[in-house]
Design an enzyme around this catalytic site. Sequence first.
Site, PDB file in Angstrom:
ATOM      1  N   ARG A 176     -13.024 -12.936   6.005  1.00  0.00           N
ATOM      2  CA  ARG A 176     -12.532 -14.307   6.152  1.00  0.00           C
ATOM      3  C   ARG A 176     -12.473 -14.739   7.612  1.00  0.00           C
ATOM      4  NH1 ARG A 176      -7.793 -14.467   5.481  1.00  0.00           N
ATOM      5  NH2 ARG A 176      -7.440 -12.285   4.934  1.00  0.00           N
TER       6      ARG A 176
ATOM      7  N   LYS B 293      -9.950 -17.197  -2.092  1.00  0.00           N
ATOM      8  CA  LYS B 293      -8.714 -17.404  -1.351  1.00  0.00           C
ATOM      9  C   LYS B 293      -8.436 -18.891  -1.157  1.00  0.00           C
ATOM     10  CE  LYS B 293      -7.178 -13.182  -0.684  1.00  0.00           C
ATOM     11  NZ  LYS B 293      -6.224 -12.589  -1.642  1.00  0.00           N
TER      12      LYS B 293
ATOM     13  N   HIS C 162       1.066 -13.578  -3.702  1.00  0.00           N
ATOM     14  CA  HIS C 162      -0.082 -12.729  -3.396  1.00  0.00           C
ATOM     15  C   HIS C 162       0.242 -11.338  -3.921  1.00  0.00           C
ATOM     16  CE1 HIS C 162      -3.042 -10.932  -0.291  1.00  0.00           C
ATOM     17  NE2 HIS C 162      -3.701 -11.410  -1.307  1.00  0.00           N
TER      18      HIS C 162
ATOM     19  N   SER D 241      -4.032  -7.882   2.111  1.00  0.00           N
ATOM     20  CA  SER D 241      -5.322  -7.258   1.852  1.00  0.00           C
ATOM     21  C   SER D 241      -5.346  -5.797   2.317  1.00  0.00           C
ATOM     22  CB  SER D 241      -6.389  -8.047   2.618  1.00  0.00           C
ATOM     23  OG  SER D 241      -7.637  -7.512   2.352  1.00  0.00           O
TER      24      SER D 241
ATOM     25  N   LYS E 187      -3.072  -3.399  -3.818  1.00  0.00           N
ATOM     26  CA  LYS E 187      -2.814  -4.197  -5.026  1.00  0.00           C
ATOM     27  C   LYS E 187      -3.845  -3.899  -6.120  1.00  0.00           C
ATOM     28  CE  LYS E 187      -3.166  -8.211  -3.002  1.00  0.00           C
ATOM     29  NZ  LYS E 187      -3.480  -7.661  -1.683  1.00  0.00           N
ATOM     30  N   THR E 188      -5.120  -3.960  -5.736  1.00  0.00           N
ATOM     31  CA  THR E 188      -6.185  -3.783  -6.733  1.00  0.00           C
ATOM     32  C   THR E 188      -6.205  -2.342  -7.237  1.00  0.00           C
ATOM     33  OG1 THR E 188      -7.466  -5.540  -5.689  1.00  0.00           O
ATOM     34  CG2 THR E 188      -8.672  -4.018  -7.111  1.00  0.00           C
TER      35      THR E 188
ATOM     36  N   ASP F 156      -4.696  -9.718  -7.868  1.00  0.00           N
ATOM     37  CA  ASP F 156      -4.542 -10.354  -6.552  1.00  0.00           C
ATOM     38  C   ASP F 156      -3.686 -11.623  -6.472  1.00  0.00           C
ATOM     39  OD1 ASP F 156      -5.361 -10.195  -3.754  1.00  0.00           O
ATOM     40  OD2 ASP F 156      -6.542 -11.982  -4.115  1.00  0.00           O
TER      41      ASP F 156
ATOM     42  N   ARG G 205     -17.375  -4.990  -0.946  1.00  0.00           N
ATOM     43  CA  ARG G 205     -16.610  -5.485  -2.091  1.00  0.00           C
ATOM     44  C   ARG G 205     -17.410  -5.460  -3.376  1.00  0.00           C
ATOM     45  NH1 ARG G 205     -11.165  -7.627  -1.415  1.00  0.00           N
ATOM     46  NH2 ARG G 205     -10.901  -7.846   0.819  1.00  0.00           N
TER      47      ARG G 205
HETATM   48  N1  LIG Z   1      -2.118   5.708  -0.868  1.00  0.00           N
HETATM   49  C1  LIG Z   1      -2.944   4.713  -1.137  1.00  0.00           C
HETATM   50  N2  LIG Z   1      -2.559   3.683  -1.929  1.00  0.00           N
HETATM   51  C2  LIG Z   1      -3.384   2.653  -2.204  1.00  0.00           C
HETATM   52  N3  LIG Z   1      -4.644   2.565  -1.743  1.00  0.00           N
HETATM   53  C3  LIG Z   1      -5.105   3.573  -0.960  1.00  0.00           C
HETATM   54  C4  LIG Z   1      -4.279   4.673  -0.630  1.00  0.00           C
HETATM   55  N4  LIG Z   1      -4.992   5.504   0.167  1.00  0.00           N
HETATM   56  C5  LIG Z   1      -6.197   4.938   0.310  1.00  0.00           C
HETATM   57  N5  LIG Z   1      -6.301   3.782  -0.356  1.00  0.00           N
HETATM   58  C6  LIG Z   1      -7.477   2.887  -0.347  1.00  0.00           C
HETATM   59  O1  LIG Z   1      -7.047   1.680   0.266  1.00  0.00           O
HETATM   60  C7  LIG Z   1      -7.686   0.575  -0.305  1.00  0.00           C
HETATM   61  C8  LIG Z   1      -6.671  -0.372  -0.919  1.00  0.00           C
HETATM   62  O2  LIG Z   1      -7.345  -1.570  -1.165  1.00  0.00           O
HETATM   63  P1  LIG Z   1      -7.084  -2.574  -2.354  1.00  0.00           P
HETATM   64  O3  LIG Z   1      -6.453  -1.891  -3.501  1.00  0.00           O
HETATM   65  O4  LIG Z   1      -8.356  -3.306  -2.585  1.00  0.00           O
HETATM   66  O5  LIG Z   1      -6.041  -3.531  -1.645  1.00  0.00           O
HETATM   67  P2  LIG Z   1      -5.660  -5.019  -1.978  1.00  0.00           P
HETATM   68  O6  LIG Z   1      -6.082  -5.278  -3.384  1.00  0.00           O
HETATM   69  O7  LIG Z   1      -4.208  -5.072  -1.762  1.00  0.00           O
HETATM   70  O8  LIG Z   1      -6.434  -5.835  -1.012  1.00  0.00           O
HETATM   71  C9  LIG Z   1      -8.636   1.100  -1.364  1.00  0.00           C
HETATM   72  O9  LIG Z   1      -9.887   1.256  -0.768  1.00  0.00           O
HETATM   73  C10 LIG Z   1      -8.009   2.456  -1.702  1.00  0.00           C
HETATM   74  O10 LIG Z   1      -8.952   3.376  -2.172  1.00  0.00           O
HETATM   75  C1  LIG Z   2     -10.147 -11.091  -0.472  1.00  0.00           C
HETATM   76  C2  LIG Z   2      -9.150 -10.812   0.319  1.00  0.00           C
HETATM   77  O1  LIG Z   2      -8.002 -10.187  -0.059  1.00  0.00           O
HETATM   78  P1  LIG Z   2      -7.722  -8.889  -0.890  1.00  0.00           P
HETATM   79  O2  LIG Z   2      -8.199  -7.759  -0.088  1.00  0.00           O
HETATM   80  O3  LIG Z   2      -6.242  -8.974  -1.027  1.00  0.00           O
HETATM   81  O4  LIG Z   2      -8.431  -8.951  -2.206  1.00  0.00           O
HETATM   82  C3  LIG Z   2      -9.140 -11.252   1.690  1.00  0.00           C
HETATM   83  O5  LIG Z   2      -8.108 -11.015   2.345  1.00  0.00           O
HETATM   84  O6  LIG Z   2     -10.143 -11.850   2.134  1.00  0.00           O
HETATM   85 CA   LIG Z   3      -8.031  -6.482  -3.778  1.00  0.00          CA
HETATM   86 MN   LIG Z   4      -5.820  -9.614  -2.459  1.00  0.00          MN
END
Ligand SMILES: Nc1ncnc2c1ncn2[C@@H]1O[C@H](COP(=O)(O)OP(=O)(O)O)[C@@H](O)[C@H]1O
Ligand SMILES: C=C(OP(=O)(O)O)C(=O)O
Ligand SMILES: [Ca+2]
Ligand SMILES: [Mn+2]
Length: 550
Positions: free
Chosen positions: A73, A216, A236, A256, A260-261, A275, A340
């Site tokens: 972003r 977003k 969020h 981010s 979360k995911t 998200d 992604r």
């Molecule tokens: N302890 C942990 N808890 C959560 N994610 C972790 C951890 N250690 C490493 N990771 C990695 O960190 C990243 C978390 O990203 P994601 O779940 O996509 O975050 P969000 O959805 O909040 O943007 C993933 O690539 C995941 O594999």
């Molecule tokens: C897509 C985004 O968020 P997230 O990693 O929370 O999915 C972002 O921050 O651009």
């Molecule tokens: Ca995510």
């Molecule tokens: Mn997100």
Amino acid sequence: MVHGRHAHDENEGNTFLGKELKYFSQAGFDLDRIHIKRNAPIASLYEDAILNEGAVISSSGALINFSGKKTGRSPKDKRIVYEETSKDDVWWGPVNIKMDEHTFEINRERAIDYLNTRENVYVFDGFAGWDPKYRIKVRVIASRAYHALFMHNMLIRPTAEELENFGEPDFIIYNAGQFPANRFTTGMTSTTSVEVNFKRMEMVILGTEYAGEMKKGIFSVMHYLQPVKFGQLSLHSSANQAKGDNGDVTLFFGLSGTGKTTLSADPNRLLIGDDEHVWSDTGVFNIEGGCYAKTINLSAEKEPEIFNAIKFGSILENVVYNPADRRPDYDDVSITENTRCAYPIEYIPNAKIPCIADRQPSNIIMLTCDAFGVLPPVSRLTPEQAQYHFVAGYTSKTPGTEDGIVEPSPTFSTCYGQPFIILHPGRYAKMLAERMEKNKVDCWLINTGWTGGKFGTGKRCPLKYTRAIVDAIHNGTLAKAEFENFPIFNLAIPKAVEGVPSEILDPVKVWPSKDAFNAEVQKLGGMFQKAFSKYEADITAEVKNAGPIL
Ligand SMILES: Nc1ncnc2c1ncn2[C@@H]1O[C@H](COP(=O)(O)OP(=O)(O)O)[C@@H](O)[C@H]1O
Ligand SMILES: C=C(OP(=O)(O)O)C(=O)O
Ligand SMILES: [Ca+2]
Ligand SMILES: [Mn+2]
């Protein structure tokens, strides 16, 4: 029936457009020149992206696309139009930078002019918000098939009947990201411009092809509409629910890259969404129809649900692949660390469709990725601490998610999503406090970031331990644990959690030096105080005192 690709192309165009033709000619689209493809089949978007945009099909059937120069972003290039209907609600400042209405018109025209130079223009009509009471109709108009397919995955897909009777959209995105903004236009600081207009209910994108801007952008719109027009709380966060009738609901807040995911995709629970959610009077609903997972270092062993969602219809973004077998190389960061995959939520086996929980949340988990390795892997928060940490929003920015971020960078991202909020953080925090109080929600702070030292010396908390902590919250054992006090921050940390080595629960025990640790705690506490000071005028003394005390 059609035979062959060309006949197919003819058929696919304006026939799908039906009643919408009038809108497009009124908006300035040159229907004699361009071919509009509305809600085109996935296969046809694949074909166009491959023919015209350099996309390829991966070994598992996903479409691999590249977003060009921007792979994250561009918050510095985001603008909100200053106009009378929303100006008193918007929190103006470095997050929501003003743009005047005239400049918006110029950029909007520039985007439509560019779209009119294309042979194909892709339209996707869908919904944001699973609860029919609070959903909006969204139209995406884009020059790239990849962007249409991305939003096909990320929005809620309409049925044939809903598409037929779609009518006027509530919000429109004009994505001409392949074309730059004009740097001589008032207020432009680069050739990238991402702007939202709440009076017109439109968004214009120029000079960035990063697809995440669109999802977003919708989130920003919901962060305005939900509290201001519907009286509901947008967050969020990801969300999941225990299996069975009316199981308990958990919200995971986090910026981010905090998890979360990853953590919401839990084989033992139903996925509501990864998200963007709304905590409504009647429960929790997802805003989106898909997920946008990070694929960096993705493995089938550690994250099987996400790994297996990467198949026909899914979009891989900026992922390097091996030309010999078309296998994605998830460890390759040569394009970006922010690689992604966008897939429809039903590609996760335990997704709950429709993505709504008809009950109030039981647990809130605030995810922080602490690059200093100071905060404990888990602590229990009092209601005042929950509000404090929500407003402070301490975490790190993940490399690549924003333009210019190259290593985990500590930040205070209020509401755990500062780039996306529209109102003053105090307004979201107040609604959160009311809902937490009314429903007696338990709140936990989980550090998914560093342990045993800061970024560079320590390591990221292993995912299996974080998962064990989340399991202990869900099976109720953590709430019954024995707690001790974590100084300065006054956090309640459990002495033991099943499946987690006890020593890591208290960060000082795994740091190489106690003195170095104490100095780091002091330093972080000071950073909290400084960051929080700008909100003090709007926050009660109880909440302020729930922060670190030096
Ligand atoms: N302890 C942990 N808890 C959560 N994610 C972790 C951890 N250690 C490493 N990771 C990695 O960190 C990243 C978390 O990203 P994601 O779940 O996509 O975050 P969000 O959805 O909040 O943007 C993933 O690539 C995941 O594999
Ligand atoms: C897509 C985004 O968020 P997230 O990693 O929370 O999915 C972002 O921050 O651009
Ligand atoms: Ca995510
Ligand atoms: Mn997100």
